[in-house]
Scaffold this motif. Structure first.
Motif, PDB file in Angstrom:
ATOM      1  N   ASP A   5       0.933  -1.300   0.129  1.00  0.00           N
ATOM      2  CA  ASP A   5       0.190   0.236   0.067  1.00  0.00           C
ATOM      3  C   ASP A   5       0.959   1.089  -0.199  1.00  0.00           C
ATOM      4  O   ASP A   5       0.539   2.277  -0.733  1.00  0.00           O
ATOM      5  N   VAL A   6       1.875   0.959   0.702  1.00  0.00           N
ATOM      6  CA  VAL A   6       2.996   2.373   0.797  1.00  0.00           C
ATOM      7  C   VAL A   6       3.529   2.757  -0.685  1.00  0.00           C
ATOM      8  O   VAL A   6       3.482   3.663  -0.996  1.00  0.00           O
ATOM      9  N   ILE A   7       3.633   1.632  -1.362  1.00  0.00           N
ATOM     10  CA  ILE A   7       4.141   1.832  -2.695  1.00  0.00           C
ATOM     11  C   ILE A   7       3.272   2.335  -3.645  1.00  0.00           C
ATOM     12  O   ILE A   7       3.649   3.056  -4.420  1.00  0.00           O
ATOM     13  N   GLN A   8       2.205   1.666  -3.559  1.00  0.00           N
ATOM     14  CA  GLN A   8       1.049   2.224  -4.573  1.00  0.00           C
ATOM     15  C   GLN A   8       0.576   3.710  -4.076  1.00  0.00           C
ATOM     16  O   GLN A   8       0.274   4.311  -5.107  1.00  0.00           O
ATOM     17  N   GLU A   9       0.443   4.006  -3.060  1.00  0.00           N
ATOM     18  CA  GLU A   9       0.003   5.159  -2.599  1.00  0.00           C
ATOM     19  C   GLU A   9       1.256   6.409  -2.460  1.00  0.00           C
ATOM     20  O   GLU A   9       0.706   7.661  -2.099  1.00  0.00           O
ATOM     21  N   ARG A  10       2.433   6.181  -2.681  1.00  0.00           N
ATOM     22  CA  ARG A  10       3.290   7.375  -2.883  1.00  0.00           C
ATOM     23  C   ARG A  10       3.351   7.784  -4.187  1.00  0.00           C
ATOM     24  O   ARG A  10       3.479   7.154  -5.109  1.00  0.00           O
ATOM     25  N   HIS A  11       2.954   9.120  -4.153  1.00  0.00           N
ATOM     26  CA  HIS A  11       2.891   9.948  -5.361  1.00  0.00           C
ATOM     27  C   HIS A  11       3.620  11.108  -5.158  1.00  0.00           C
ATOM     28  O   HIS A  11       3.577  11.785  -3.760  1.00  0.00           O
ATOM     29  N   SER A  12       4.371  11.567  -5.991  1.00  0.00           N
ATOM     30  CA  SER A  12       5.011  13.082  -5.996  1.00  0.00           C
ATOM     31  C   SER A  12       3.857  14.181  -5.419  1.00  0.00           C
ATOM     32  O   SER A  12       2.791  14.046  -6.054  1.00  0.00           O
ATOM     33  N   CYS A  13       4.305  14.986  -4.470  1.00  0.00           N
ATOM     34  CA  CYS A  13       3.471  16.092  -4.003  1.00  0.00           C
ATOM     35  C   CYS A  13       4.027  17.383  -4.257  1.00  0.00           C
ATOM     36  O   CYS A  13       5.616  17.144  -4.116  1.00  0.00           O
ATOM     37  N   ARG A  14       3.438  18.258  -4.789  1.00  0.00           N
ATOM     38  CA  ARG A  14       4.303  19.614  -5.206  1.00  0.00           C
ATOM     39  C   ARG A  14       3.487  20.680  -4.623  1.00  0.00           C
ATOM     40  O   ARG A  14       3.776  21.710  -4.879  1.00  0.00           O
ATOM     41  N   SER A  15       2.654  20.372  -3.455  1.00  0.00           N
ATOM     42  CA  SER A  15       1.845  21.466  -3.146  1.00  0.00           C
ATOM     43  C   SER A  15       1.870  21.155  -1.516  1.00  0.00           C
ATOM     44  O   SER A  15       1.267  20.038  -1.258  1.00  0.00           O
ATOM     45  N   PHE A  16       2.449  22.023  -0.627  1.00  0.00           N
ATOM     46  CA  PHE A  16       2.467  21.439   0.747  1.00  0.00           C
ATOM     47  C   PHE A  16       1.580  22.435   1.686  1.00  0.00           C
ATOM     48  O   PHE A  16       1.524  23.944   1.560  1.00  0.00           O
ATOM     49  N   LEU A  17       0.839  21.942   2.843  1.00  0.00           N
ATOM     50  CA  LEU A  17       0.433  22.614   3.598  1.00  0.00           C
ATOM     51  C   LEU A  17       1.397  23.376   4.654  1.00  0.00           C
ATOM     52  O   LEU A  17       2.476  22.880   4.613  1.00  0.00           O
ATOM     53  N   ALA A 115       4.745   6.063   4.435  1.00  0.00           N
ATOM     54  CA  ALA A 115       4.040   5.376   5.706  1.00  0.00           C
ATOM     55  C   ALA A 115       3.661   6.005   6.870  1.00  0.00           C
ATOM     56  O   ALA A 115       3.083   5.824   7.678  1.00  0.00           O
ATOM     57  N   GLU A 116       4.214   7.179   7.085  1.00  0.00           N
ATOM     58  CA  GLU A 116       4.072   7.998   8.166  1.00  0.00           C
ATOM     59  C   GLU A 116       3.044   9.126   8.011  1.00  0.00           C
ATOM     60  O   GLU A 116       2.575   9.908   8.549  1.00  0.00           O
ATOM     61  N   GLY A 117       2.315   9.018   6.528  1.00  0.00           N
ATOM     62  CA  GLY A 117       1.330   9.861   6.166  1.00  0.00           C
ATOM     63  C   GLY A 117       1.783  11.299   5.493  1.00  0.00           C
ATOM     64  O   GLY A 117       1.047  12.360   5.569  1.00  0.00           O
ATOM     65  N   ILE A 118       3.289  11.296   5.338  1.00  0.00           N
ATOM     66  CA  ILE A 118       3.791  12.548   5.104  1.00  0.00           C
ATOM     67  C   ILE A 118       4.162  12.456   3.420  1.00  0.00           C
ATOM     68  O   ILE A 118       4.546  11.190   2.916  1.00  0.00           O
ATOM     69  N   CYS A 119       3.802  13.568   2.834  1.00  0.00           N
ATOM     70  CA  CYS A 119       4.031  13.327   1.336  1.00  0.00           C
ATOM     71  C   CYS A 119       5.400  14.003   1.001  1.00  0.00           C
ATOM     72  O   CYS A 119       6.280  14.906   1.675  1.00  0.00           O
ATOM     73  N   SER A 120       6.156  13.599  -0.118  1.00  0.00           N
ATOM     74  CA  SER A 120       7.298  13.923  -0.803  1.00  0.00           C
ATOM     75  C   SER A 120       7.325  14.127  -2.296  1.00  0.00           C
ATOM     76  O   SER A 120       6.273  13.749  -2.802  1.00  0.00           O
ATOM     77  N   VAL A 121       8.449  14.573  -2.538  1.00  0.00           N
ATOM     78  CA  VAL A 121       8.693  14.597  -4.263  1.00  0.00           C
ATOM     79  C   VAL A 121      10.303  14.466  -4.019  1.00  0.00           C
ATOM     80  O   VAL A 121      10.900  15.175  -3.481  1.00  0.00           O
ATOM     81  N   TRP A 122      10.651  13.736  -5.324  1.00  0.00           N
ATOM     82  CA  TRP A 122      12.066  13.729  -5.555  1.00  0.00           C
ATOM     83  C   TRP A 122      12.473  15.097  -6.463  1.00  0.00           C
ATOM     84  O   TRP A 122      11.826  15.096  -7.597  1.00  0.00           O
ATOM     85  N   VAL A 123      13.562  15.583  -6.227  1.00  0.00           N
ATOM     86  CA  VAL A 123      13.721  16.748  -6.991  1.00  0.00           C
ATOM     87  C   VAL A 123      15.169  16.608  -7.214  1.00  0.00           C
ATOM     88  O   VAL A 123      16.282  16.396  -6.452  1.00  0.00           O
ATOM     89  N   GLY A 124      15.343  16.431  -8.834  1.00  0.00           N
ATOM     90  CA  GLY A 124      16.893  16.156  -9.392  1.00  0.00           C
ATOM     91  C   GLY A 124      17.275  17.082 -10.171  1.00  0.00           C
ATOM     92  O   GLY A 124      18.432  17.377 -10.360  1.00  0.00           O
ATOM     93  N   ALA A 125      16.578  18.060 -10.363  1.00  0.00           N
ATOM     94  CA  ALA A 125      16.987  19.144 -11.487  1.00  0.00           C
ATOM     95  C   ALA A 125      17.246  20.230 -10.331  1.00  0.00           C
ATOM     96  O   ALA A 125      16.487  21.305  -9.987  1.00  0.00           O
ATOM     97  N   PRO A 148      11.810  17.496  -0.581  1.00  0.00           N
ATOM     98  CA  PRO A 148      10.773  18.204   0.187  1.00  0.00           C
ATOM     99  C   PRO A 148       9.787  17.199   1.030  1.00  0.00           C
ATOM    100  O   PRO A 148       9.216  16.507   0.327  1.00  0.00           O
ATOM    101  N   LEU A 149       9.498  17.549   2.480  1.00  0.00           N
ATOM    102  CA  LEU A 149       8.625  16.606   2.958  1.00  0.00           C
ATOM    103  C   LEU A 149       7.547  17.507   3.719  1.00  0.00           C
ATOM    104  O   LEU A 149       7.849  18.722   4.023  1.00  0.00           O
ATOM    105  N   GLY A 150       6.349  16.943   3.592  1.00  0.00           N
ATOM    106  CA  GLY A 150       5.018  17.865   4.290  1.00  0.00           C
ATOM    107  C   GLY A 150       4.024  17.034   4.030  1.00  0.00           C
ATOM    108  O   GLY A 150       3.800  16.018   3.458  1.00  0.00           O
TER     109      GLY A 150
END
Ligand SMILES: Cc1cc2nc3c(=O)[nH]c(=O)nc-3n(C[C@H](O)[C@H](O)[C@H](O)COP(=O)(O)O)c2cc1C
Length: 171
Positions: A5-17, A115-125, A148-150
């Protein structure tokens, strides 16, 4: 959360609270990262935890002005420690293993965050020297990934994947 579920539900997030990430969650995420495999178990990487607004804004500028980075309450910068791997593995350690160690660590961070309910995105550029300047890296360290995490402002979009048979080949 179940692993798949962790794998399936990880999506890049680019707008944070603006909401902060709890310290104990961050601690567990980083603890999971340290369990990642690494060449010779050297863990040839360093992780910079960036909280200051000024540094986050500097990193966003260094990353082609991807402003969502500055909006995340925490920005992790994964650096390969080339010297650490080179000491044991020479050129291959410096050119490959240290980068792989840092890359795997960043991938673990994304999954543990989910898994902790925190969103992220990988930034390589990004411009590595500018990112190095922002976090004041040691001379042997090279930034390889910014994460970035949030908490996500909205449900992150699901992205498609190439067909299984196109990517996986039995030999
Ligand atoms: C090596 C690498 C570099 C990336 N660089 C960026 C980037 O600079 N900016 C960004 O918004 N996303 C970046 N991404 C995120 C990808 O766009 C994203 O992972 C991909 O589109 C799949 O979407 P998903 O993460 O939601 O599954 C990068 C991902 C990887 C692995």
């Amino acid at each position: 959360m179940e692993f798949y579920d962790v794998i399936q539900e990880r999506h890049s997030c680019r707008s944070f609270l603006e909401k902060e990430v709890e310290n104990e969650k961050l601690r567990r995420i980083l603890g999971a990262v340290l369990q990642a495999p690494s060449a010779g178990n050297l863990q040839a990487y360093r992780i910079y935890v960036v909280r200051s607004r000024e540094a986050r804004e500097g990193i966003a500028r260094a990353a082609l002005d991807q402003q969502f980075i500055a909006k995340a309450p925490i920005v992790l910068v994964f650096c390969a420690d080339k010297s650490r791997s080179e000491m044991r593995y020479g050129q291959r350690g410096m050119e490959l293993y240290a980068l792989q160690d840092a890359t795997i660590a960043a991938a673990y961070a994304q999954l543990a965050a989910r898994a902790e309910g925190i969103c992220s995105v990988w930034v390589g550029a990004f411009e590595p020297l500018e990112v190095s300047y922002q976090v004041n890296t040691e001379s042997s360290e090279v930034p390889v990934a910014i994460v970035p995490l949030g908490y996500s402002e909205k449900k992150p979009e699901q992205t498609p994947r190439r067909p299984f048979g196109e990517v996986v080949k039995e030999v």
